[in-house]
Design a protein around this motif. Structure first.
Motif, PDB file in Angstrom:
ATOM      1  N   LYS A 169       0.831  -1.203   0.000  1.00 43.88           N
ATOM      2  CA  LYS A 169       0.000   0.000   0.000  1.00 43.88           C
ATOM      3  C   LYS A 169       0.865   1.252   0.000  1.00 43.88           C
ATOM      4  CE  LYS A 169      -4.058   1.999   2.215  1.00 43.88           C
ATOM      5  NZ  LYS A 169      -5.135   1.773   3.199  1.00 43.88           N
ATOM      6  N   LYS A 170       1.930   1.236   0.782  1.00 40.33           N
ATOM      7  CA  LYS A 170       2.834   2.386   0.842  1.00 40.33           C
ATOM      8  C   LYS A 170       3.472   2.645  -0.517  1.00 40.33           C
ATOM      9  CE  LYS A 170       6.803   4.137   3.477  1.00 40.33           C
ATOM     10  NZ  LYS A 170       7.793   3.823   4.547  1.00 40.33           N
ATOM     11  N   ALA A 171       3.913   1.581  -1.197  1.00 46.31           N
ATOM     12  CA  ALA A 171       4.536   1.734  -2.517  1.00 46.31           C
ATOM     13  C   ALA A 171       3.524   2.234  -3.542  1.00 46.31           C
ATOM     14  CB  ALA A 171       5.131   0.400  -2.970  1.00 46.31           C
ATOM     15  N   LEU A 172       2.298   1.735  -3.487  1.00 49.72           N
ATOM     16  CA  LEU A 172       1.262   2.177  -4.414  1.00 49.72           C
ATOM     17  C   LEU A 172       0.935   3.658  -4.214  1.00 49.72           C
ATOM     18  CD1 LEU A 172      -1.157  -0.886  -4.416  1.00 49.72           C
ATOM     19  CD2 LEU A 172      -0.136   0.137  -6.452  1.00 49.72           C
ATOM     20  N   ILE A 173       0.842   4.096  -2.970  1.00 45.43           N
ATOM     21  CA  ILE A 173       0.541   5.509  -2.704  1.00 45.43           C
ATOM     22  C   ILE A 173       1.664   6.395  -3.237  1.00 45.43           C
ATOM     23  CG2 ILE A 173       0.305   7.248  -0.884  1.00 45.43           C
ATOM     24  CD1 ILE A 173      -1.322   5.212   0.700  1.00 45.43           C
ATOM     25  N   GLU A 174       2.915   5.967  -3.047  1.00 46.31           N
ATOM     26  CA  GLU A 174       4.033   6.752  -3.596  1.00 46.31           C
ATOM     27  C   GLU A 174       3.961   6.790  -5.121  1.00 46.31           C
ATOM     28  OE1 GLU A 174       8.939   6.866  -3.697  1.00 46.31           O
ATOM     29  OE2 GLU A 174       7.906   5.487  -2.319  1.00 46.31           O
ATOM     30  N   HIS A 175       3.631   5.662  -5.730  1.00 43.80           N
ATOM     31  CA  HIS A 175       3.494   5.591  -7.185  1.00 43.80           C
ATOM     32  C   HIS A 175       2.377   6.522  -7.660  1.00 43.80           C
ATOM     33  CE1 HIS A 175       3.348   2.719 -10.916  1.00 43.80           C
ATOM     34  NE2 HIS A 175       3.723   3.947 -11.223  1.00 43.80           N
ATOM     35  N   ILE A 176       1.266   6.514  -6.934  1.00 47.19           N
ATOM     36  CA  ILE A 176       0.106   7.349  -7.290  1.00 47.19           C
ATOM     37  C   ILE A 176       0.463   8.827  -7.222  1.00 47.19           C
ATOM     38  CG2 ILE A 176      -2.193   8.072  -6.506  1.00 47.19           C
ATOM     39  CD1 ILE A 176      -2.448   5.069  -5.497  1.00 47.19           C
ATOM     40  N   THR A 177       1.112   9.248  -6.152  1.00 46.84           N
ATOM     41  CA  THR A 177       1.437  10.671  -5.994  1.00 46.84           C
ATOM     42  C   THR A 177       2.448  11.132  -7.035  1.00 46.84           C
ATOM     43  OG1 THR A 177       3.102  10.115  -4.304  1.00 46.84           O
ATOM     44  CG2 THR A 177       0.886  10.675  -3.538  1.00 46.84           C
ATOM     45  N   ILE A 194       7.410   5.551 -12.047  1.00 50.62           N
ATOM     46  CA  ILE A 194       7.825   4.520 -11.103  1.00 50.62           C
ATOM     47  C   ILE A 194       9.320   4.646 -10.827  1.00 50.62           C
ATOM     48  CG2 ILE A 194       8.429   2.710 -12.766  1.00 50.62           C
ATOM     49  CD1 ILE A 194       6.923   0.750 -10.905  1.00 50.62           C
ATOM     50  N   THR A 195       9.720   4.328  -9.606  1.00 53.49           N
ATOM     51  CA  THR A 195      11.131   4.394  -9.223  1.00 53.49           C
ATOM     52  C   THR A 195      11.633   2.981  -8.939  1.00 53.49           C
ATOM     53  OG1 THR A 195      10.659   4.584  -6.855  1.00 53.49           O
ATOM     54  CG2 THR A 195      10.727   6.638  -8.137  1.00 53.49           C
ATOM     55  N   PRO A 196      12.963   2.779  -8.913  1.00 57.66           N
ATOM     56  CA  PRO A 196      13.485   1.464  -8.541  1.00 57.66           C
ATOM     57  C   PRO A 196      12.999   0.995  -7.175  1.00 57.66           C
ATOM     58  CG  PRO A 196      15.209   2.776  -9.544  1.00 57.66           C
ATOM     59  CD  PRO A 196      14.028   3.691  -9.368  1.00 57.66           C
TER      60      PRO A 196
END
Length: 217
Positions: A169-177, A194-196
């Motif tokens: 969930k944390k990675a998805l939220i970062e991807h979304i923002t 997307i980041t590494p």
């Protein structure tokens, strides 16, 4: 195993209240007031785009949907071990036999008589890998897309939505923002945002071939 979406994740039919990441959670990261609805549509599109990107990349399905698998032949070993994750059930299996007049007509297989569907007793992140074992042998006679398997995958659409693992969930939220800040109103370019670091998390949940960790530069 590649599968095609038949019905499910769609920006026009999935309600914000059924998504596992809420508008409010993303707004906090974007520092947008929860009462400001000006950008809600774009944020919702970004949420859905990121989830769809993750599902396509990892084959770990989050949102309930129906998918179709088409094969030109049955597996020689009469066994299918799915690499699509979070499979809930088999909707149908059918194939094209040829009758004595040389006419092909799609014929359904019967669960319990022609095949059985089961899940392993354990699996990572609580998702148990699924498999099909064919009881009888079937011939396709070189007919393209002879075998059709319809599968139901993803978490049921509920309010509230089924919770996601914290790291995902944390990675998805970062991807979304990141997608929100780098794309236009349609919010459809998740690849460039997307980041590494994010992809490493996605790899952790991936049901594709094992991925080498990416290094954050």
């Amino acid at each position: 195993m590649n599968s095609t979406l038949i019905q499910g994740t769609n920006a026009n039919i999935i309600l914000a209240t059924t998504l596992p990441i809420s508008l409010s959670e993303v707004k906090v990261e974007l520092r947008i007031s929860d009462t400001d609805t000006t950008y809600d549509n774009k944020i919702l599109l970004c949420i859905q785009s990121a989830i769809e990107y993750f599902e396509a990349y990892s084959k770990y399905y989050i949102i309930q949907q129906q998918r179709e698998i088409l094969w030109d032949y049955f597996p020689v070993q009469q066994y299918i071990d799915f690499d699509d994750a979070n499979i809930k059930s088999i909707q149908s299996i059918s194939y094209y036999p040829i009758d004595w007049n040389g006419i092909a007509a799609r014929t359904p297989l019967i669960v319990g008589t022609d095949y059985f569907f089961a899940k392993e007793t354990s699996g990572k992140y609580g998702i148990k890998p699924a498999f099909i074992k064919f009881i009888n042998e079937f011939e396709c006679y070189d007919i393209p897309q002879c075998v059709q398997i319809k599968i139901n995958v993803g978490n049921p659409i509920t309010v509230p939505a089924t919770p996601l693992p914290y790291s995902l969930k944390k990675a998805l939220i970062e991807h979304i923002t990141r997608t929100y800040g780098q794309t236009g109103e349609d919010c459809d370019d998740c690849e460039t945002s997307i980041t590494p670091k994010i992809k490493n998390v996605y790899n952790t949940y991936s049901y594709r071939e094992p991925q080498y960790p990416l290094i954050e530069l």
